[in-house]
Design a protein around this motif. Structure first.
Motif, PDB file in Angstrom:
ATOM      1  N   VAL A 175     -12.150  -3.133  -7.053  1.00  0.00           N
ATOM      2  CA  VAL A 175     -10.807  -2.577  -6.875  1.00  0.00           C
ATOM      3  C   VAL A 175     -10.019  -3.506  -5.947  1.00  0.00           C
ATOM      4  CG1 VAL A 175      -9.459  -0.567  -6.207  1.00  0.00           C
ATOM      5  CG2 VAL A 175     -11.777  -0.258  -7.119  1.00  0.00           C
ATOM      6  N   VAL A 176      -8.871  -3.967  -6.432  1.00  0.00           N
ATOM      7  CA  VAL A 176      -8.001  -4.848  -5.637  1.00  0.00           C
ATOM      8  C   VAL A 176      -6.872  -3.994  -5.073  1.00  0.00           C
ATOM      9  CG1 VAL A 176      -6.579  -6.927  -5.650  1.00  0.00           C
ATOM     10  CG2 VAL A 176      -8.549  -6.731  -7.215  1.00  0.00           C
ATOM     11  N   ALA A 177      -6.802  -3.936  -3.751  1.00  0.00           N
ATOM     12  CA  ALA A 177      -5.848  -3.036  -3.098  1.00  0.00           C
ATOM     13  C   ALA A 177      -4.582  -3.772  -2.684  1.00  0.00           C
ATOM     14  CB  ALA A 177      -6.493  -2.404  -1.865  1.00  0.00           C
ATOM     15  N   ASN A 178      -3.467  -3.104  -2.898  1.00  0.00           N
ATOM     16  CA  ASN A 178      -2.189  -3.571  -2.362  1.00  0.00           C
ATOM     17  C   ASN A 178      -2.219  -3.519  -0.833  1.00  0.00           C
ATOM     18  OD1 ASN A 178       0.663  -4.007  -1.977  1.00  0.00           O
ATOM     19  ND2 ASN A 178       0.873  -1.772  -1.769  1.00  0.00           N
ATOM     20  N   THR A 179      -1.724  -4.582  -0.206  1.00  0.00           N
ATOM     21  CA  THR A 179      -1.607  -4.560   1.260  1.00  0.00           C
ATOM     22  C   THR A 179      -0.150  -4.692   1.707  1.00  0.00           C
ATOM     23  OG1 THR A 179      -1.982  -6.942   1.398  1.00  0.00           O
ATOM     24  CG2 THR A 179      -3.923  -5.518   1.638  1.00  0.00           C
ATOM     25  N   GLY A 180       0.770  -4.628   0.732  1.00  0.00           N
ATOM     26  CA  GLY A 180       2.190  -4.704   1.103  1.00  0.00           C
ATOM     27  C   GLY A 180       2.646  -3.524   1.945  1.00  0.00           C
ATOM     28  N   LEU A 226      -1.852  -1.106  16.326  1.00  0.00           N
ATOM     29  CA  LEU A 226      -2.958  -1.035  15.365  1.00  0.00           C
ATOM     30  C   LEU A 226      -2.508  -1.573  14.011  1.00  0.00           C
ATOM     31  CD1 LEU A 226      -4.010   2.619  16.253  1.00  0.00           C
ATOM     32  CD2 LEU A 226      -5.125   0.508  17.025  1.00  0.00           C
ATOM     33  N   THR A 227      -3.427  -2.197  13.301  1.00  0.00           N
ATOM     34  CA  THR A 227      -3.150  -2.615  11.928  1.00  0.00           C
ATOM     35  C   THR A 227      -3.579  -1.492  10.988  1.00  0.00           C
ATOM     36  OG1 THR A 227      -3.444  -4.943  12.482  1.00  0.00           O
ATOM     37  CG2 THR A 227      -3.635  -4.341  10.155  1.00  0.00           C
ATOM     38  N   ILE A 228      -2.601  -0.937  10.291  1.00  0.00           N
ATOM     39  CA  ILE A 228      -2.839   0.214   9.419  1.00  0.00           C
ATOM     40  C   ILE A 228      -2.661  -0.239   7.971  1.00  0.00           C
ATOM     41  CG2 ILE A 228      -1.993   2.532   8.829  1.00  0.00           C
ATOM     42  CD1 ILE A 228      -1.200   2.779  11.829  1.00  0.00           C
ATOM     43  N   CYS A 229      -3.632   0.082   7.129  1.00  0.00           N
ATOM     44  CA  CYS A 229      -3.673  -0.378   5.731  1.00  0.00           C
ATOM     45  C   CYS A 229      -3.756   0.846   4.827  1.00  0.00           C
ATOM     46  CB  CYS A 229      -4.887  -1.277   5.513  1.00  0.00           C
ATOM     47  SG  CYS A 229      -4.982  -2.676   6.668  1.00  0.00           S
ATOM     48  N   PRO A 230      -2.642   1.490   4.560  1.00  0.00           N
ATOM     49  CA  PRO A 230      -2.677   2.795   3.882  1.00  0.00           C
ATOM     50  C   PRO A 230      -3.350   2.778   2.516  1.00  0.00           C
ATOM     51  CG  PRO A 230      -0.551   2.463   4.923  1.00  0.00           C
ATOM     52  CD  PRO A 230      -1.278   1.149   5.006  1.00  0.00           C
ATOM     53  N   ASP A 231      -3.117   1.747   1.712  1.00  0.00           N
ATOM     54  CA  ASP A 231      -3.691   1.775   0.364  1.00  0.00           C
ATOM     55  C   ASP A 231      -5.192   1.494   0.386  1.00  0.00           C
ATOM     56  OD1 ASP A 231      -1.232   2.472  -0.554  1.00  0.00           O
ATOM     57  OD2 ASP A 231      -0.789   0.586  -1.575  1.00  0.00           O
ATOM     58  N   TRP A 261      -3.188  12.492   1.620  1.00  0.00           N
ATOM     59  CA  TRP A 261      -3.413  11.235   2.352  1.00  0.00           C
ATOM     60  C   TRP A 261      -4.347  11.562   3.519  1.00  0.00           C
ATOM     61  CZ3 TRP A 261      -1.871  11.843   7.400  1.00  0.00           C
ATOM     62  CH2 TRP A 261      -0.894  12.805   7.632  1.00  0.00           C
ATOM     63  N   GLY A 262      -4.910  10.522   4.106  1.00  0.00           N
ATOM     64  CA  GLY A 262      -5.767  10.722   5.273  1.00  0.00           C
ATOM     65  C   GLY A 262      -7.119  11.311   4.908  1.00  0.00           C
ATOM     66  N   ARG A 263      -7.810  11.775   5.918  1.00  0.00           N
ATOM     67  CA  ARG A 263      -9.186  12.205   5.778  1.00  0.00           C
ATOM     68  C   ARG A 263      -9.334  13.715   5.735  1.00  0.00           C
ATOM     69  NH1 ARG A 263     -13.940   8.803   8.356  1.00  0.00           N
ATOM     70  NH2 ARG A 263     -14.937  10.787   7.912  1.00  0.00           N
ATOM     71  N   GLY A 305      -1.946   3.366  -3.695  1.00  0.00           N
ATOM     72  CA  GLY A 305      -2.561   4.478  -2.987  1.00  0.00           C
ATOM     73  C   GLY A 305      -3.072   5.585  -3.895  1.00  0.00           C
ATOM     74  N   ILE A 306      -2.506   6.738  -3.772  1.00  0.00           N
ATOM     75  CA  ILE A 306      -3.113   7.968  -4.292  1.00  0.00           C
ATOM     76  C   ILE A 306      -3.352   7.972  -5.806  1.00  0.00           C
ATOM     77  CG2 ILE A 306      -0.835   9.110  -4.226  1.00  0.00           C
ATOM     78  CD1 ILE A 306      -4.160  10.858  -3.508  1.00  0.00           C
ATOM     79  N   GLY A 307      -2.334   7.601  -6.603  1.00  0.00           N
ATOM     80  CA  GLY A 307      -2.509   7.627  -8.070  1.00  0.00           C
ATOM     81  C   GLY A 307      -3.563   6.634  -8.519  1.00  0.00           C
ATOM     82  N   GLY A 308      -3.467   5.427  -7.965  1.00  0.00           N
ATOM     83  CA  GLY A 308      -4.439   4.397  -8.301  1.00  0.00           C
ATOM     84  C   GLY A 308      -5.840   4.779  -7.866  1.00  0.00           C
ATOM     85  N   ALA A 309      -5.936   5.399  -6.700  1.00  0.00           N
ATOM     86  CA  ALA A 309      -7.254   5.776  -6.174  1.00  0.00           C
ATOM     87  C   ALA A 309      -7.913   6.831  -7.054  1.00  0.00           C
ATOM     88  CB  ALA A 309      -7.118   6.273  -4.736  1.00  0.00           C
ATOM     89  N   LYS A 310      -7.094   7.701  -7.647  1.00  0.00           N
ATOM     90  CA  LYS A 310      -7.666   8.724  -8.544  1.00  0.00           C
ATOM     91  C   LYS A 310      -8.341   8.062  -9.748  1.00  0.00           C
ATOM     92  CE  LYS A 310      -4.572  12.614  -7.554  1.00  0.00           C
ATOM     93  NZ  LYS A 310      -3.513  13.495  -8.101  1.00  0.00           N
TER      94      LYS A 310
END
Lengths: 306, 306
Positions: free
Chosen positions: B29-34, B42-47, B65-67, B8-13
């Motif tokens: 960019v390969v995202a973690n889905t764990g 709902l299916t939520i995919c935070p990373d 996080w979020g928008r 998530g956040i650190g990687g996204a930076k």
């Protein structure tokens, strides 16, 4: 007990009036679910929700549907992401759809979810769907059969109506507590001023419902949704015309046939040919006082028929 | 092509920094889905979503996080109706979850939906899940196994971590385009400064992924998420301690073992015992310039290893 059959906005106005003059245990509102549909993976029940928001004092008087104090961030963003936005869902309204859908998937009945939400919003009278089984109104226009909300919202009720169908009605079981209330001998059955074709007839199409109403031993009083040949709101008059009938209060009464023992209609409208006993009232409900006055007039009419 | 593995956040930076110094076609960019989970149906995919919002410039820098420009009517109303409100979903954020869930139910892959949303939001580089098959991280604490978001959000990462499991990883297939990019001989694989336990190791647990990275012939460079023994954000240091390892940049490098050929870490942090070649940089990313500078440092390190 008053058992009131209702669609959306017009019916909800009278239901609100009735709720103000009856004790909570003296009113059961039976909601049409033929308008329900699945959209964005959510089960949306427009008439139940209009009744719920109206009786909770949360309805949006400007829009005439949805919730007061609504925001629209979800819909704006959905449209930007390429999602369908022809059926507008407010952010607050959406909470109800998401919660209901999740609970229905978990195996709860629509009745149970509707009743729980009613209690959480502090509504006294019960609101129950006509059936816990899905019934879906479809419209046949010149281009074939289309789902109700597609016709009503996406196509703005423009396609000419050639026929209606209530898919699933043949297999739907009437809501058991509604049946029990009818069997217990209600004070009256009130058919609210809703669209007969798409709000009331789906309720009557549930096997056993019409018979239970006809056999309940109480007066059955309808309120005309047509005033001076015009519908207060919605496509009622248009549908009559397209199905070859001049829209009028009398035409509505004729649709209900011998189910009615009483009929409440606007002062001055033509009552000739109407079979049940006619009562006159101011049926246009603009203020809360209008709704309460009409509710009282309906109860007076019903009691006069006992 | 740079293939970047990210949580998530650190990687996204860092992904944002990389996106500013590489052409769109030069970064995958390969995202973690764990961290993904099902909530409110709902299916939520935070990373994936943090990466998407960050690369689109729509991330919320206040919350982390979020928008941005988010509203909260849905969540407020859901709570009032008795719905679970421990995982906060903003009204705009919700649009993505509803749209994705509907499209996944319709049979689309998570990759296809993620890629479509990326394009609609004007993001150049591709973002792809590690797998289109569900992988769900679980945490064993003293009270037994719990789902990741339950531990992380509902219980605020408080329960002591005894073990981790990536449910479904054994059956998950690596995302085909990620595999293809690795087989095509990338310029480098970058392991972003994310939590190794819950962000990077789920990616490496997908059968074939670690082998494809190790065998791709390119430098594999990780960036330490630990600075001076502390995580910039999140439970990385806490998890090391609870699993019996003193948190440090070296401890992170040791988790990745012989997969790494290069390691980028903060000036002044202890590099003793680190097997891959060490490169020094300012790894704390506060401004966009910080992110770009670190991205350049990582690329310089990778190119030095070729």
């Amino acid at each position: 007990m008053i058992v009131a059959l209702s669609g959306g906005i017009g019916g909800a106005k009278l239901a609100l009036g009735l709720s103000k003059v009856l004790p909570p245990s003296g009113l059961l509102v039976v909601a049409n679910t033929g308008d329900d549909f699945e959209h964005h993976g959510l089960t949306i029940c427009p008439d139940i929700d209009t009744l719920t928001y109206t009786l909770a004092g949360l309805d949006n008087p400007v829009l005439g549907w949805g919730r007061a104090d609504e925001t629209w961030s979800f819909m704006e963003t959905l449209a930007a992401l390429g999602g369908e936005d022809w059926f507008r869902l407010g952010d607050r309204d959406l909470a109800l759809h998401v919660l209901r859908t999740q609970r229905l998937r978990g195996g709860e009945t629509l009745s149970a979810v509707t009743d729980d939400i009613r209690r959480r919003l502090g509504i006294g009278p019960r609101i129950l769907p006509m059936s816990d089984d899905p019934v879906r109104t479809r419209i046949r226009s010149d281009a074939g059969w289309i789902d109700f909300q597609d016709w009503f919202v996406r196509q703005r009720a423009a396609p000419v109506v050639r026929a209606l169908d209530f898919a699933g009605a043949g297999r739907a079981r009437p809501q058991p507590e509604v049946l029990a209330a009818l069997r217990a001998g209600p004070r009256a059955v009130v058919i609210c001023p809703s669209n007969p074709f798409i709000s009331i007839e789906p309720i009557l199409a549930v096997p056993g419902m019409r018979e239970a109403i006809a056999g309940c031993g109480a007066p059955v009083v309808a309120v005309s949704p047509i005033i001076a040949g015009q519908a207060v709101k919605g496509p009622t008059a248009k549908m009559f015309s397209e199905l070859g009938v001049t829209p009028s209060a009398a035409a509505v009464a004729a649709r209900y046939g011998d189910l009615l023992t009483g009929y409440v209609m606007e002062e001055g409208d033509d009552a000739s040919g109407i079979a049940p006993r006619v009562f006159r009232a101011r049926t246009l409900m603009q203020t809360l006082d209008d709704k309460i006055a009409l509710a009282r007039a309906v109860l007076t009419a019903a009691d006069a028929l006992r």
